[in-house]
Design a protein around this motif. Sequence first.
Motif, PDB file in Angstrom:
ATOM      1  N   ASP A   1       0.833  -1.203   0.000  1.00 38.63           N
ATOM      2  CA  ASP A   1       0.000   0.000   0.000  1.00 38.63           C
ATOM      3  C   ASP A   1       0.869   1.256   0.000  1.00 38.63           C
ATOM      4  OD1 ASP A   1      -2.595   1.441   0.459  1.00 38.63           O
ATOM      5  OD2 ASP A   1      -1.587   1.989   2.321  1.00 38.63           O
TER       6      ASP A   1
ATOM      7  N   HIS B   1       1.153   4.335  -2.637  1.00 39.11           N
ATOM      8  CA  HIS B   1       1.025   5.764  -2.319  1.00 39.11           C
ATOM      9  C   HIS B   1       2.257   6.535  -2.788  1.00 39.11           C
ATOM     10  CE1 HIS B   1      -2.705   5.636  -0.144  1.00 39.11           C
ATOM     11  NE2 HIS B   1      -2.264   4.686   0.661  1.00 39.11           N
TER      12      HIS B   1
ATOM     13  N   HIS C   1      -7.934  -3.627  -0.594  1.00 42.54           N
ATOM     14  CA  HIS C   1      -8.417  -2.689  -1.622  1.00 42.54           C
ATOM     15  C   HIS C   1      -7.284  -2.528  -2.616  1.00 42.54           C
ATOM     16  CE1 HIS C   1      -5.744   0.162   0.261  1.00 42.54           C
ATOM     17  NE2 HIS C   1      -6.366  -0.005   1.421  1.00 42.54           N
TER      18      HIS C   1
ATOM     19  N   HIS D   1      -6.166   4.975  -2.985  1.00 42.29           N
ATOM     20  CA  HIS D   1      -6.949   3.736  -2.989  1.00 42.29           C
ATOM     21  C   HIS D   1      -8.035   3.803  -4.051  1.00 42.29           C
ATOM     22  CE1 HIS D   1      -6.092   3.353   1.630  1.00 42.29           C
ATOM     23  NE2 HIS D   1      -5.001   3.354   0.911  1.00 42.29           N
TER      24      HIS D   1
HETATM   25 ZN   LIG Z   1      -3.245   3.269   1.909  1.00 42.18          ZN
END
Ligand SMILES: [Zn+2]
Length: 407
Positions: free
Chosen positions: A305, A309, A349, A358
Amino acid sequence: MSATQTPSRPDTKFIVILSDGMAENPLDALGGKTPLEAAHTPNMDRVAAMGVVGQVNIIPDSQSPGSDVGNLSVLGYDPDRYLTGRAPLEAGAMGIELKSNQVAFRCNLVTLIGDEMHDYSAGHITSEEAAELIEAVGSRLGGDGRTFFPGVQYRHILVADEKYDVLKGTPPHDIMGQPFADHFPKGDGADEVIGWMKQSWDILKGHPVNRKRIASGKSPANSIWLWGQGKAPSLTTYPEKYGLKGSAISAVDLVRGIARYAGLDVLHVDGITGLLDTNYVGKAEVGLNSLEDGDFVYIHVEAPDEMGHAGDPQKKIQAIEHIDREIVSRVLDYMQRHPHTRVAILPDHKTLCTTRTHERGRVPFTACGVGIEADAIPVYTEKSAAVSEHDFPVGSKWMDWFLGVER
Ligand SMILES: [Zn+2]
């Protein structure tokens, strides 16, 4: 789902590897592949070959695609019913017990300049500096049912009366550079909450910590910002809901908070960071050891994740390969020794390297182990999952299937 029967022995061990934000859309930078497709993941593919691949719609249409929503849903709790706000989850992670007549607010230390929200993090203030400031704020604004708890860096908690549950607040990271007064909390009781925020200005302004920060060219933490409040979520715990004794591992407060409310033991692992350099081996070893007297372990890894980002496909690939090599391989070894096991791998996600944020939509899962009949899909990718017949339109039902308690 027909491919699965209820595990026939009560001593089945269940392992979920939650690879945060791992799923993605095809990227030009990777020649039209996703990071999961481009990554070398022989162990994840082994799980796919031995078991099934499918899709889960983890984020309900009614919710935004955050890790709070995603992890609640994966763990088997419908976010529409159980999500009460971010702050109570963080309070849970900090070990703060919320009474039924209380709410927890997220209390940021922020920097206001003129009428603008200049920095939601007060220049990423250190936890040590912040603790002094929150103590000063608490000694003046606490009492009368209010308690301030220092947390990590700019992230703190205020516990207050439940009457503030109705307020609509705004995350300060969403209003950077905007006039902050337009985004003060709204609703019954907002005046009091805005009053505490304004009173913090005088308390923080001349504080020695801020003087030092200004003198060394750093942003002062010159206001608190209250938002994200909610009551404790009342989750039916894993022992109650599934009859399972379980544990969770995560570097992320939100996830640890959800785990606590779900009645999972939050395990300590040295050197976990939520970043690419996290201790993958430690997570696997501590997680697998917990199965000596536990039935279920949830190993959450934030790194994919964060690399999404950061907008860095190559580093995202590295994160996925670390998970494959350091965690999934050890889980497969464990399954050799303990055949009565089920394992699943999935993200909560998508996190897109293109938008650095996201996205909702179906994500791929793979699962194998006792009672899970293999399908014909030999690799674990977004594409292979998309052609599978295994589809969960309601994400919070997936865990029931995985645990073999489909109702
Ligand atoms: Zn995140």
